[in-house]
Scaffold this motif. Sequence first.
Motif, PDB file in Angstrom:
ATOM      1  N   GLY A 161       7.322  -1.881 -10.268  1.00 30.85           N
ATOM      2  CA  GLY A 161       6.794  -3.234 -10.373  1.00 30.85           C
ATOM      3  C   GLY A 161       7.556  -4.207  -9.485  1.00 30.85           C
ATOM      4  N   TRP A 162       8.830  -3.915  -9.237  1.00 29.40           N
ATOM      5  CA  TRP A 162       9.676  -4.877  -8.509  1.00 29.40           C
ATOM      6  C   TRP A 162       9.314  -5.044  -7.044  1.00 29.40           C
ATOM      7  N   PRO A 163       9.124  -3.926  -6.302  1.00 28.17           N
ATOM      8  CA  PRO A 163       8.650  -4.137  -4.926  1.00 28.17           C
ATOM      9  C   PRO A 163       7.332  -4.901  -4.882  1.00 28.17           C
ATOM     10  N   MET A 164       6.438  -4.637  -5.851  1.00 32.22           N
ATOM     11  CA  MET A 164       5.152  -5.335  -5.833  1.00 32.22           C
ATOM     12  C   MET A 164       5.345  -6.843  -6.062  1.00 32.22           C
ATOM     13  N   ILE A 165       6.267  -7.183  -6.968  1.00 37.70           N
ATOM     14  CA  ILE A 165       6.569  -8.603  -7.187  1.00 37.70           C
ATOM     15  C   ILE A 165       7.057  -9.222  -5.878  1.00 37.70           C
ATOM     16  N   MET A 166       7.916  -8.466  -5.187  1.00 40.98           N
ATOM     17  CA  MET A 166       8.452  -8.969  -3.919  1.00 40.98           C
ATOM     18  C   MET A 166       7.342  -9.210  -2.899  1.00 40.98           C
ATOM     19  N   PHE A 167       6.489  -8.177  -2.679  1.00 38.17           N
ATOM     20  CA  PHE A 167       5.501  -8.279  -1.597  1.00 38.17           C
ATOM     21  C   PHE A 167       4.390  -9.271  -1.928  1.00 38.17           C
TER      22      PHE A 167
ATOM     23  N   VAL B 256      13.215   4.685  -2.232  1.00 43.33           N
ATOM     24  CA  VAL B 256      12.171   4.090  -1.389  1.00 43.33           C
ATOM     25  C   VAL B 256      11.850   2.672  -1.864  1.00 43.33           C
ATOM     26  N   ALA B 257      11.758   2.499  -3.198  1.00 45.48           N
ATOM     27  CA  ALA B 257      11.459   1.172  -3.744  1.00 45.48           C
ATOM     28  C   ALA B 257      12.533   0.167  -3.312  1.00 45.48           C
ATOM     29  N   ILE B 258      13.792   0.589  -3.391  1.00 43.21           N
ATOM     30  CA  ILE B 258      14.886  -0.325  -3.015  1.00 43.21           C
ATOM     31  C   ILE B 258      14.846  -0.607  -1.508  1.00 43.21           C
ATOM     32  N   ILE B 259      14.635   0.461  -0.721  1.00 47.13           N
ATOM     33  CA  ILE B 259      14.636   0.295   0.736  1.00 47.13           C
ATOM     34  C   ILE B 259      13.479  -0.602   1.193  1.00 47.13           C
ATOM     35  N   LEU B 260      12.284  -0.388   0.639  1.00 43.98           N
ATOM     36  CA  LEU B 260      11.139  -1.207   1.064  1.00 43.98           C
ATOM     37  C   LEU B 260      11.356  -2.689   0.755  1.00 43.98           C
ATOM     38  N   THR B 261      11.929  -2.991  -0.431  1.00 44.01           N
ATOM     39  CA  THR B 261      12.178  -4.415  -0.711  1.00 44.01           C
ATOM     40  C   THR B 261      13.207  -4.961   0.275  1.00 44.01           C
ATOM     41  N   GLY B 262      14.203  -4.121   0.610  1.00 49.61           N
ATOM     42  CA  GLY B 262      15.212  -4.549   1.578  1.00 49.61           C
ATOM     43  C   GLY B 262      14.601  -4.823   2.941  1.00 49.61           C
TER      44      GLY B 262
ATOM     45  N   SER C 292      -4.301   8.087 -19.490  1.00 51.59           N
ATOM     46  CA  SER C 292      -3.138   7.474 -20.145  1.00 51.59           C
ATOM     47  C   SER C 292      -2.024   7.227 -19.138  1.00 51.59           C
ATOM     48  N   ALA C 293      -1.837   8.221 -18.236  1.00 50.71           N
ATOM     49  CA  ALA C 293      -0.757   8.081 -17.253  1.00 50.71           C
ATOM     50  C   ALA C 293      -0.989   6.861 -16.374  1.00 50.71           C
ATOM     51  N   ILE C 294      -2.224   6.700 -15.882  1.00 52.68           N
ATOM     52  CA  ILE C 294      -2.517   5.575 -14.990  1.00 52.68           C
ATOM     53  C   ILE C 294      -2.463   4.262 -15.760  1.00 52.68           C
ATOM     54  N   SER C 295      -2.953   4.283 -17.001  1.00 46.53           N
ATOM     55  CA  SER C 295      -2.953   3.072 -17.813  1.00 46.53           C
ATOM     56  C   SER C 295      -1.519   2.604 -18.084  1.00 46.53           C
ATOM     57  N   LEU C 296      -0.662   3.559 -18.420  1.00 46.83           N
ATOM     58  CA  LEU C 296       0.744   3.210 -18.652  1.00 46.83           C
ATOM     59  C   LEU C 296       1.389   2.715 -17.364  1.00 46.83           C
ATOM     60  N   GLY C 297       1.114   3.442 -16.266  1.00 46.32           N
ATOM     61  CA  GLY C 297       1.674   3.052 -14.973  1.00 46.32           C
ATOM     62  C   GLY C 297       1.283   1.630 -14.599  1.00 46.32           C
TER      63      GLY C 297
ATOM     64  N   ALA D  51       0.832  -1.198   0.000  1.00 46.26           N
ATOM     65  CA  ALA D  51       0.000   0.000   0.000  1.00 46.26           C
ATOM     66  C   ALA D  51       0.869   1.251   0.000  1.00 46.26           C
ATOM     67  N   LEU D  52       1.955   1.192   0.750  1.00 42.05           N
ATOM     68  CA  LEU D  52       2.877   2.331   0.816  1.00 42.05           C
ATOM     69  C   LEU D  52       3.478   2.612  -0.565  1.00 42.05           C
ATOM     70  N   MET D  53       3.987   1.553  -1.192  1.00 42.80           N
ATOM     71  CA  MET D  53       4.633   1.716  -2.500  1.00 42.80           C
ATOM     72  C   MET D  53       3.624   2.189  -3.542  1.00 42.80           C
ATOM     73  N   LEU D  54       2.498   1.498  -3.591  1.00 37.95           N
ATOM     74  CA  LEU D  54       1.458   1.813  -4.578  1.00 37.95           C
ATOM     75  C   LEU D  54       0.941   3.232  -4.356  1.00 37.95           C
ATOM     76  N   GLY D  55       0.713   3.589  -3.088  1.00 35.38           N
ATOM     77  CA  GLY D  55       0.192   4.910  -2.751  1.00 35.38           C
ATOM     78  C   GLY D  55       1.151   6.017  -3.167  1.00 35.38           C
ATOM     79  N   LEU D  56       2.431   5.839  -2.847  1.00 38.32           N
ATOM     80  CA  LEU D  56       3.415   6.869  -3.201  1.00 38.32           C
ATOM     81  C   LEU D  56       3.527   7.024  -4.717  1.00 38.32           C
ATOM     82  N   TYR D  57       3.518   5.884  -5.420  1.00 34.50           N
ATOM     83  CA  TYR D  57       3.640   5.936  -6.877  1.00 34.50           C
ATOM     84  C   TYR D  57       2.412   6.615  -7.487  1.00 34.50           C
ATOM     85  N   LEU D  58       1.236   6.247  -6.980  1.00 34.84           N
ATOM     86  CA  LEU D  58      -0.009   6.828  -7.485  1.00 34.84           C
ATOM     87  C   LEU D  58      -0.033   8.337  -7.231  1.00 34.84           C
ATOM     88  N   LEU D  59       0.422   8.721  -6.051  1.00 35.24           N
ATOM     89  CA  LEU D  59       0.492  10.138  -5.694  1.00 35.24           C
ATOM     90  C   LEU D  59       1.390  10.882  -6.685  1.00 35.24           C
TER      91      LEU D  59
END
Lengths: 104, 551
Positions: free
Chosen positions: B114-120, A76-82, B264-269, A33-41
Motif C-alpha cells: 500500500g505504501w508505494p501506491m500512496i507515494m505514487f 522492490v517496494a522500498i526501491i521503487l518509492t526511493g 478472498s486473496a484478491i479481496s484481502l489484498g 503499474a509495476l508495483m501493482l502488477g508484481l503484487y498481483l502476479l
Amino acid sequence: MEQYNERYRRILADPRFDELVRKRGRFSAILSALMLGLYLLFILLIAFAPHLLGTPLGRDTVITWGVPVGVGLILVAIILTGVYVRRANGEFDRLTSELLAEVK
Amino acid sequence: MMKRQSIALGALLASLPAVALAQSGEAGITGVNVPAIILFLIFVAATLYITWWASKRSSTASDYYAAGGKITGFQNGLAISGDFMSAASFLGISALVFTSGYDGLIYSMGFLVGWPMIMFLIAERLRNLGRYTFADVASYRLNQRQVKVLSAFGSLAVVALYLIAQVVGAGKLIQLLFGLNYHVAVVLVGVLMVCYVLFGGMLATTWVQMIKAVILLFGATFMALMVLYHVGFSPERLFREAIAVHPSGEAIMSPGGLVSDPISAISLGLALMFGTAGLPHILMRFFTVNDAKEARKSVFVATGFIGYFYILTFIIGFGAILLVSTNPTFHDANGAVIGGTNMVAVHLAEAVGGSLFLGFISAVAFATILAVVAGLALAGASAISHDLYAGAIKGGNVDERVEVGIAKVTVVVLGVVAILLGIAFENQNIAFMVGLAFSIAASCNFPVLLLSMYWRRLTTRGAVWGGGLGLATAIALMILGPTIWVSILGNAEPIYPYDYPALFSMIVAFTGIWLFSVTDHSEAGALDRSRFDDQFVRSQTGLGASGRMIH
C-alpha cells in the motif's frame, strides 16, 4: 484561495506545466503499474500455482523460491518509492519552482 | 495547562506501582513482571514529559492538528511507521510465521505494498491540498458540508473499529505480560491515550510514535540478530532446523492454506493495499510536514522501516519455531504455548535475552499500543471537531480556539467510550475488526479521496452517493460473511461467502461515484467541475498550500 486564482490560470496556460504534469504522471503511472502488477502476479501465483513458490532453489538447499521472491518484493517496494522520491524531489521540484518563480 | 498537566502526570505515576502491587495476585505468563513494569514506567514518564513540553508549544489549531507543519520528513516517516506497526502486526505476524511459516510473509506483503501506491498516487497531492484532515482534500472543490459529513462518518467508522480492536487486544496483552487485571489495563490505556492527545496534540502524538518506532525496531532487530547468531548467520541452517522441528515439516516453506481461493486473496489484498490509503490517522500525518518534498521523503522512510520490520518478523517467527517450540518452559502441561501462539515473540525475547529483555519487549508491546491508540484518538477527534463541527455545521466560519476546545472535549469522550467498549467487547471475537476497518477505508474514504483529486467530472452527488454506498456495502457484506453471520450470530451458512468485502464494495463505490457523477447535470455539479482546474494546479505545484513557507 481567491488570491491565487489568477496565478493558477497563468500556470495552467504555461506549456512547462503541461510538461511537468505529463512527465510526472507517466512516471508515477509506470511505477504504480509495476508495483501493482508484481503484487498481483505474486497473489495469483499463490492462489493458482503455490507449488512453484514452494520449489527449492537447488538440490542441496531447503530454501524455496518463495523466500527470495517474497523478500525481493519487499525490497522492490522500498526501491521503487526511493526511485520516485529521487526524481520527484530533484527534477520535478526544479521544474515546479521554475514555474512558480515565473508567476510570482 | 501546565498545572493540570503536572497533576495528571503525578496522579498517574503515583497510581501505577500501587496498581501493580494490588494486582500481584493475578498471574500473567511470568507472574508480575518487574523489569517490564519499570521499563514501562520509564517510557510513560518520558512520553508524559514530552507531552508537557509539547503542551507549551501548542496554541493554535495548526499546532494541535498538524504539529504546526514543523515535523521533518524523516521524523514523520518514523512516526508513520510507528503508527502503522501495531502490536497486532508484531505479535500476530510472527505468530503466523510460527504456525504456518511462509504464509506470514504473504500477509505482511499486503500491508507493505500500500505504501508505494500512496507515494505514487496521493502523497504529494494530499499534502498540497489539505490542511488537517483528508476530508479537507476530498471536499476541496465539492460541497464542504456534504462531503465532510460523509468523510467524518468514514473516519469515525474506521477509528471506532480500529480502536476497539486495539484496546481489547491491549487489555489481553497487558494482562498476560504485566499480570495486571484486564479492566485496569484498559483504563490505563484509555487514560494515557487521553493525556497525550488532550494536552500534547499532534506534536506529542508524533513523538510518542517516533519513540515507539525506535524501541520496537531496536527490540526486533536484536531478536532477529540473536536468532541468526544462534544458527551461525546461515539462513540455510535456520530454515533446515525449523523444518526439522515443525510439525508441518517442509510445508512451512511454501504458500499454504491462508489464501487458497483467489477471490478472498484478491479481496484481502485490495483491502490491505488501498485501505492504508484511506486510514484517517495515517493520512493526517501528511499534514505535519511542511511541503510535498518532505511528504515524499516521509513515505520513503516509512516504507523502508516498515519493510525492514516485516523482514525481521519473518526471521523472528522462524526463530520462534527453533527456540520456543522446542523449549518446554514456554509450554503448559498440555503442550500448548503459554498465553497462546500470539505470545511466541514474547517467549522468544526471553529465550534470547533473558528476563530483562523479556521486560523490555513487554514494555515495547505496551508502548506500541499506546502510540497507535493516540494516533487514532487524534484522528477521531479531528473528524468531529474539524470535519463535522467546523466544516459541516459552521461552514468553515469558526473561532480556532473553540474548534480546538471541541477537539479536546471529544478526546475525553473518546477515551471514556474506548474504555467502555473495551470492557464490553472483552470476550468478543475482535479479529475481524481490523479487517473491516481496512475494508471501509478502502471502499469509502479512498475512492472519494482519489477521484476528487484525479477525476474532473466528479461531483458532490457522486462522491456522497458512491462513498455512502461503498461504506454501506462493506458493512453489509461483512455482517453477511462467515465471520459475523456464522461464527458470531450462529447461522449455518454465510450469505456472502468470502471473508473480506473489499473487492465488491470497492467496485460498488467506484461504480456509484461514476454513475451519480455523470448523471449529475445540476448547477451545483457544474460548479464542482469548474473548480477542478484551480485544484489541479495547486495539487501539482503546491501554490497556495498550507505550510510554514510563504510563496
